[in-house]
Design an enzyme around this catalytic site. Structure first.
Site, PDB file in Angstrom:
ATOM      1  CG  ASP A  51      -2.080  -0.925   1.104  1.00  0.00           C
ATOM      2  OD1 ASP A  51      -2.341  -1.386  -0.015  1.00  0.00           O
ATOM      3  OD2 ASP A  51      -2.739  -1.187   2.126  1.00  0.00           O
ATOM      4  CE  LYS A  73      -8.010  -0.243  -0.904  1.00  0.00           C
ATOM      5  NZ  LYS A  73      -7.012  -0.941  -0.095  1.00  0.00           N
ATOM      6  CG  MET A 186      -7.890   7.558   7.463  1.00  0.00           C
ATOM      7  SD  MET A 186      -8.796   6.090   6.945  1.00  0.00           S
ATOM      8  CE  MET A 186      -9.005   5.229   8.489  1.00  0.00           C
TER       9      MET A 186
HETATM   10  C1  LIG Z   1      -6.070   3.682   6.214  1.00  0.00           C
HETATM   11  S1  LIG Z   1      -5.481   4.121   7.796  1.00  0.00           S
HETATM   12  C2  LIG Z   1      -4.398   2.783   8.067  1.00  0.00           C
HETATM   13  C3  LIG Z   1      -4.046   2.610   9.505  1.00  0.00           C
HETATM   14  C4  LIG Z   1      -3.043   1.508   9.745  1.00  0.00           C
HETATM   15  N1  LIG Z   1      -3.581   0.218   9.419  1.00  0.00           N
HETATM   16  C5  LIG Z   1      -2.524   1.513  11.177  1.00  0.00           C
HETATM   17  O1  LIG Z   1      -2.737   0.555  11.912  1.00  0.00           O
HETATM   18  O2  LIG Z   1      -1.894   2.498  11.546  1.00  0.00           O
HETATM   19  C6  LIG Z   1      -4.392   5.431   7.423  1.00  0.00           C
HETATM   20  C7  LIG Z   1      -4.380   6.489   8.520  1.00  0.00           C
HETATM   21  O3  LIG Z   1      -3.500   6.111   9.581  1.00  0.00           O
HETATM   22  C8  LIG Z   1      -2.898   7.257  10.116  1.00  0.00           C
HETATM   23  N2  LIG Z   1      -1.452   7.153   9.952  1.00  0.00           N
HETATM   24  C9  LIG Z   1      -0.775   6.123   9.434  1.00  0.00           C
HETATM   25  N3  LIG Z   1       0.547   6.329   9.484  1.00  0.00           N
HETATM   26  C10 LIG Z   1       0.716   7.544  10.047  1.00  0.00           C
HETATM   27  C11 LIG Z   1       1.858   8.333  10.372  1.00  0.00           C
HETATM   28  N4  LIG Z   1       3.085   7.901  10.133  1.00  0.00           N
HETATM   29  N5  LIG Z   1       1.652   9.543  10.945  1.00  0.00           N
HETATM   30  C12 LIG Z   1       0.414   9.993  11.211  1.00  0.00           C
HETATM   31  N6  LIG Z   1      -0.704   9.276  10.933  1.00  0.00           N
HETATM   32  C13 LIG Z   1      -0.555   8.077  10.366  1.00  0.00           C
HETATM   33  C14 LIG Z   1      -3.473   8.452   9.374  1.00  0.00           C
HETATM   34  O4  LIG Z   1      -4.590   8.922  10.079  1.00  0.00           O
HETATM   35  C15 LIG Z   1      -3.855   7.823   8.057  1.00  0.00           C
HETATM   36  O5  LIG Z   1      -4.851   8.593   7.404  1.00  0.00           O
END
Ligand SMILES: C[S@@+](CC[C@H](N)C(=O)[O-])C[C@H]1O[C@@H](n2cnc3c(N)ncnc32)[C@H](O)[C@@H]1O
Length: 278
Positions: A51, A73, A186
């Site tokens: 991803d 995505k 998100m």
């Molecule tokens: C589709 S979700 C996936 C979450 C992922 N499966 C997890 O456990 O962290 C994506 C969201 O995770 C958050 N996110 C992921 N990595 C991040 C990072 N390095 N810094 C800040 N937010 C992050 C944000 O809110 C982003 O929009």
């Protein structure tokens, strides 16, 4: 090998040797946060399906002979529809290859990991799950914001600020209770609405809240403010995705506990704690 697979059905569905799909969490960004098991599987996989939140340092751990397939995505821009990703995983496994399905954070936290495994299970494809550090845990740690603390928060709730249909319908009365931490994944585009709803449901305007952008990476930026000021502060700072919002009294602890990206003076380079009202 998961124990729920019906072996006769699997053999019927996979007449040739079927590969296994490993659903692997890549963690929040910093490649050092990857599990050893994830690193070993990346080195050995026949094909890695990944991803957009998976960074180049993690991808560098993929073995030389492995095929890489990007199916990322991003908000409003899906390079491959979910149904097509599901079909791709089934096809790759049926071709006899071992597949690493690599996702940011943890695959079971807002990662559609469950949806993908349901398809594999129905098709009789063997799978395993390798957890990753979810953004809430990794990002909060690198921002110096403990998600729970005996003096401030006895529970922590993870919610998504972005629903399947683009709306943001959350249980606002439950989220607006004190003595808890709320982490919103998100939530950047709906940030003003989220803050306004929390205030409308009882939290004070000066309740601490922060947005962390690109957490755990060298480019990490943190804006600390209040529910009343956060949306404007974030817009002013021009934070770029991915962003995580943390709401609760624990945000104030960053003042004492910030460690990552701090300068020699000990002063966090990008925080705005002065915007928290007393
Ligand atoms: C589709 S979700 C996936 C979450 C992922 N499966 C997890 O456990 O962290 C994506 C969201 O995770 C958050 N996110 C992921 N990595 C991040 C990072 N390095 N810094 C800040 N937010 C992050 C944000 O809110 C982003 O929009």
């Amino acid at each position: 090998m998961n124990s729920f697979v019906d072996l006769p059905a699997m053999l019927a569905a996979c007449p040739a040797r079927c590969g296994t799909v490993y659903l692997v969490g890549a963690g929040p960004g910093d490649a050092d946060l990857l599990t050893l098991r994830a690193a070993r599987l990346l080195a050995q996989a026949d094909v890695v399906v990944y991803d957009h939140l998976v960074g180049p340092e993690v991808l560098a751990l993929i073995g030389d002979g492995s095929e890489r397939l990007y199916v990322g995505k991003e908000r409003s821009h899906h390079s491959m529809a979910q149904d097509d990703i599901n079909r791709l995983l089934v096809r790759l496994a049926r071709s006899g290859r071992n597949v690493v399905r690599l996702k940011g954070g943890d695959p079971f936290v807002f990662g559609r990991g469950g949806e993908e495994l349901q398809v594999l299970a129905a098709e009789g494809i063997a799978f395993e799950v390798v957890p990753g550090i979810t953004a809430a845990c990794g990002v909060a740690s690198y921002a110096g914001i403990p998600l729970t603390h005996r003096d401030h928060a006895q529970s922590c709730t993870f919610v998504t600020g972005h629903l399947k249909d683009g709306s943001c319908e959350l249980d606002w009365p439950a989220l607006a209770r004190p003595r808890q931490t709320v982490v919103i994944y998100m939530g950047l585009s709906g940030l003003a609405t989220i803050c306004a709803q929390l205030v409308a449901h009882g939290l004070p305007q000066d309740w601490p809240a922060a947005v962390v952008a690109q957490g755990t990476l060298a480019s990490q930026r943190v804006v600390c403010a209040t529910l009343g000021t956060l949306a404007d502060a974030v817009a002013r700072e021009g934070l770029q995705s991915p962003c995580l919002t943390i709401v609760g009294q624990v945000v104030r602890l960053r003042d004492e506990l910030a460690w990552f990206g701090t300068q020699d003076t000990g002063v966090p380079a990008t925080t705005h704690l002065s915007t928290i009202e007393a």
